[in-house]
Structure formats: structure tokens, C-alpha cells
Design a protein around this motif. Structure first.
Motif, mmCIF file in Angstrom:
data_model
loop_
_atom_site.group_PDB
_atom_site.id
_atom_site.type_symbol
_atom_site.label_atom_id
_atom_site.label_comp_id
_atom_site.label_asym_id
_atom_site.label_seq_id
_atom_site.Cartn_x
_atom_site.Cartn_y
_atom_site.Cartn_z
ATOM 1 N N ILE A 94 50.180 31.643 32.351
ATOM 2 C CA ILE A 94 49.031 31.985 33.422
ATOM 3 C C ILE A 94 48.819 33.357 33.720
ATOM 4 N N ARG A 95 47.680 34.443 33.503
ATOM 5 C CA ARG A 95 47.680 35.305 33.587
ATOM 6 C C ARG A 95 46.698 36.188 33.694
ATOM 7 N N TYR A 96 46.811 37.766 34.078
ATOM 8 C CA TYR A 96 46.382 38.372 35.231
ATOM 9 C C TYR A 96 45.792 39.038 34.300
ATOM 10 N N GLY A 97 44.202 39.659 33.742
ATOM 11 C CA GLY A 97 43.023 39.646 33.552
ATOM 12 C C GLY A 97 41.955 40.191 33.534
ATOM 13 N N ASP A 98 41.806 40.577 31.804
ATOM 14 C CA ASP A 98 40.122 40.220 31.898
ATOM 15 C C ASP A 98 39.466 39.223 30.290
ATOM 16 N N GLY A 99 40.330 38.187 30.729
ATOM 17 C CA GLY A 99 40.331 37.162 29.758
ATOM 18 C C GLY A 99 40.289 37.073 28.407
ATOM 19 N N ARG A 100 40.736 38.813 27.866
ATOM 20 C CA ARG A 100 40.503 39.215 26.216
ATOM 21 C C ARG A 100 41.263 38.889 25.898
ATOM 22 N N TRP A 101 41.999 38.134 25.676
ATOM 23 C CA TRP A 101 43.836 37.700 24.528
ATOM 24 C C TRP A 101 43.134 37.495 23.703
ATOM 25 N N PRO A 102 43.696 37.530 21.951
ATOM 26 C CA PRO A 102 44.041 36.975 21.107
ATOM 27 C C PRO A 102 44.136 35.647 21.130
ATOM 28 N N VAL A 103 43.322 34.522 22.133
ATOM 29 C CA VAL A 103 43.585 33.810 21.939
ATOM 30 C C VAL A 103 42.512 32.550 21.995
ATOM 31 N N GLU A 104 42.398 31.368 21.209
ATOM 32 C CA GLU A 104 41.086 31.050 21.305
ATOM 33 C C GLU A 104 40.732 30.288 22.771
ATOM 34 N N ASP A 105 41.337 30.073 23.864
ATOM 35 C CA ASP A 105 41.147 29.418 24.706
ATOM 36 C C ASP A 105 41.815 29.672 25.807
ATOM 37 N N ALA A 106 41.282 30.070 26.772
ATOM 38 C CA ALA A 106 41.190 31.129 27.792
ATOM 39 C C ALA A 106 40.465 30.728 29.167
ATOM 40 N N ARG A 107 41.191 30.204 29.879
ATOM 41 C CA ARG A 107 40.085 29.740 31.118
ATOM 42 C C ARG A 107 40.339 30.473 32.249
ATOM 43 N N ARG A 108 38.662 30.933 32.840
ATOM 44 C CA ARG A 108 38.854 31.054 33.785
ATOM 45 C C ARG A 108 39.772 30.409 35.506
ATOM 46 N N LEU A 109 40.902 30.824 36.284
ATOM 47 C CA LEU A 109 41.070 30.026 37.252
ATOM 48 C C LEU A 109 40.315 29.863 38.528
ATOM 49 N N SER A 110 40.384 31.816 38.816
ATOM 50 C CA SER A 110 39.907 31.742 39.589
ATOM 51 C C SER A 110 38.440 33.661 39.842
ATOM 52 N N ALA A 111 37.796 33.973 40.899
ATOM 53 C CA ALA A 111 36.992 34.483 41.270
ATOM 54 C C ALA A 111 37.648 35.673 40.194
ATOM 55 N N PRO A 112 36.784 36.509 39.813
ATOM 56 C CA PRO A 112 37.300 38.172 39.766
ATOM 57 C C PRO A 112 36.544 39.158 41.141
ATOM 58 N N GLY A 113 38.011 40.271 40.924
ATOM 59 C CA GLY A 113 37.255 41.138 42.097
ATOM 60 C C GLY A 113 38.263 40.863 43.569
ATOM 61 N N SER A 114 38.836 42.094 44.347
ATOM 62 C CA SER A 114 39.519 42.082 45.306
ATOM 63 C C SER A 114 39.359 42.358 47.164
ATOM 64 N N VAL A 115 39.690 41.873 47.588
ATOM 65 C CA VAL A 115 39.043 41.824 48.923
ATOM 66 C C VAL A 115 39.912 42.778 49.621
ATOM 67 N N LEU A 116 39.946 43.260 51.001
ATOM 68 C CA LEU A 116 40.188 44.447 51.200
ATOM 69 C C LEU A 116 41.131 43.506 53.021
ATOM 70 N N VAL A 117 42.550 43.655 52.833
ATOM 71 C CA VAL A 117 44.244 42.605 53.350
ATOM 72 C C VAL A 117 44.085 43.650 53.765
ATOM 73 N N CYS A 118 43.916 43.107 55.537
ATOM 74 C CA CYS A 118 44.452 44.240 57.016
ATOM 75 C C CYS A 118 45.862 43.160 57.400
#
Length: 293
Positions: free
Chosen positions: A144-168
Motif C-alpha cells: 500500500i503506497r501513497y502517491g499518484d498511482g504511477r508506479w512501474p507495476v501493472e496492477d495499482a488500484r486506488r483505495l481512497s479519494a485523492p486530495g486533502s482536508v483541512l484538519v483543525c
């Protein structure tokens, strides 16, 4: 079987396509290169179309071969996953999962407990890596990695929505103008190493003077950033999947509407080399379902 080609031929086709040659496929399958070539030719004759172009060194898929490969792969993956899920695994080697420490603590550990309850016959080992590039590659079944999904592998599936929220800090009231409410806290912004540019993007997106964003505290851990925000230190930009457990517990609040759009998210990957283990496929699919629910 509905006039399908023999599974052995399809397995040989998948291995040759994945490894880029008949000799490498022969080594993996325990066959001779001549036997691999014979099975591929038999499959091509059965289908009536060439699947590979024979090159001076190795082979490459034809357009039809490229179109056929994903369906063949899915069929074997689904069969392997179903077999592991219903009948367990043999050999006793743990399923090795690697993830960033914050994701492991906040998201993965609770889900692994659920997975083990559903599949007690599959032992699991967790290992963490803050940066995937510096972690050992051998023996990792699910990554499991954090990034933009562009790694030299054939099968990368996104788990979560991209972006960030402001945490207070917890209990914060935002009123009709959330940006004005958080403005006094921006001077105490917590920066996450590797994502420092997020604050510049946030300032530009919301019309904030970049000089208003403090530069005093940074950490390489989203979990540490969340703990600092929970203690009242300031604010942080963090992915929503990591923020959710803290927000549910009332330990932080999320500023409404103050988000940052970007391509970074958590992805689940299978090994770049070799066929994935059946239990790895089972866990990957189970994890995707868990994040979809």
C-alpha cells in the motif's frame, strides 16, 4: 467447459505475456521452452488468431493478445481468490502486507482484524515503510503506497479519494465563514514531509497569502500531525481516509469546504514480478470492498 481452451494453455499464455518470453515462462512453469512454444501455438490455432509476434529476442503481444490478456488474468485471479477464501492456504507462510505507518495504524490494523475473523486460516504479517523506495522488495505480497498511482507495476488500484482536508483542533466552531475562522491558526500549520507543496496549493486555491502559513513544525508522519492537531497545536492538510478515525472519535474537526484537490491517494499494489499469491489476491479484493463500503 463451454468450448474454452485448456487452462494449461491459458496459464502458459499469461506467463509468457507477463515475462516477455517463452524461456522465462518455461523457467517459471517448469516446462521446456519448446513446450511453452507448442502450447502457445496450439492456443493460437484454437482461437484462430496470433497472440504473439515472434522477435529475434523474445516475443511481444499482438493487439488481440493485449486485449485477451486482461480477461485471462482476471479469470485466474478470481479463481485463485475464491480458492483461498473458501479452502484456506497451505504451507503456513504469512501474507506479508506493507503500508505507510500512519495508514497501517489508522486504517489497516482494524481491517486486518476483520480479515482474520473472516479468514482465520491465513496468517498475516504487517511491515511498515515510510517511503516505499527505501523498503526491501523481497517477500512483500501486498503493498500500500501513497502517491499518484504511477508506479512501474501493472496492477495499482486506488483505495481512497485523492486530495486533502483541512484538519483543525477538536470542538472548533466555523460559523458562516470557515476560512475566517481558521485564519488565526494558519500561522501554526503542521507540514508533512514530502507534501510541503500542499500548503502552497491550498493558499492559492483559497486566496490566502502564502506568507500567512507558518513554517515552524514538520513531521514525516500523518499520524503525528493528527496527534499535534488534536493537542491544539494548529492545523494540517491530511488525506480524508487518515483523518476519518480521529474525526469520528471527536479528536479533531474538519473545516467544511476547505479542501485541496490533488492526485495523491492511497493505492494497493501487487508485486511487479511473478504471479501474485492467491491469498494476496483475496486480501486485495477484500480491502477494495472494505474501502468501497
Amino acid at each position: 467447459m463451454r468450448n474454452l481452451p485448456p487452462p494449461a494453455w491459458l496459464k502458459t499464455f499469461e506467463a509468457a505475456a507477463r515475462l516477455g518470453g517463452f524461456t522465462a515462462a518455461a523457467d517459471e512453469l517448469g516446462l521446456t521452452p519448446a513446450a511453452v512454444s507448442q502450447q502457445v501455438r496450439a492456443l493460437e490455432a484454437r482461437l484462430g488468431y496470433p497472440l504473439f509476434r515472434r522477435l529475434p529476442r523474445g516475443v511481444e503481444l499482438t493487439e488481440l493478445g493485449q486485449s485477451y490478456l486482461p480477461a485471462v488474468r482476471r479469470a485466474f485471479d478470481e479463481l485463485a481468490s475464491a480458492t483461498a477464501g473458501l479452502f484456506g492456504v497451505t504451507g503456513g507462510r504469512p501474507l506479508v502486507l506493507r503500508a505507510p505507518p500512519s495508514f497501517m495504524a489508522l486504517c489497516l490494523a482494524p481491517l486486518v482484524a476483520q480479515f482474520r475473523a473472516a479468514h482465520p486460516g491465513i496468517p498475516v504479517r504487517l511491515c511498515s515503510a515510510t517511503w516505499a523506495e527505501t523498503a526491501p522488495e523481497g517477500g512483500i505480497d501486498v503493498d500500500i503506497r501513497y502517491g499518484d498511482g504511477r508506479w512501474p507495476v501493472e496492477d495499482a488500484r486506488r483505495l481512497s479519494a485523492p486530495g486533502s482536508v483541512l484538519v483543525c483542533p477538536p470542538g472548533m466552531a466555523f460559523g458562516p465563514d470557515p476560512l475566517a475562522a481558521v485564519a488565526p491558526l494558519l500561522g501554526r500549520a503542521v507540514h508533512i514531509i514530502g507534501c510541503e507543496s500542499f500548503w502552497d496549493g491550498f493558499a492559492a486555491a483559497h486566496g490566502i497569502d502564502p506568507a500567512a502559513v507558518g513554517r515552524g513544525v514538520s513531521t514525516d508522519s500523518s499520524l503525528a500531525a493528527l496527534e499535534m492537531v488534536a493537542a491544539g497545536l494548529g492545523v494540517a492538510l491530511i488525506s480524508p481516509d487518515l483523518t476519518a478515525p480521529f474525526a469520528r472519535a471527536g479528536r479533531v474537526t474538519v473545516a467544511p469546504g476547505l479542501t485541496l484537490d490533488h492526485a495523491q491517494a492511497h493505492y494497493v499494489l501487487l508485486p511487479a514480478q511473478g504471479a501474485p499469491r492467491p491469498e494476496a489476491l483475496l486480501f486485495r479484493d477484500w480491502l477494495l470492498d472494505a474501502f468501497t463500503d
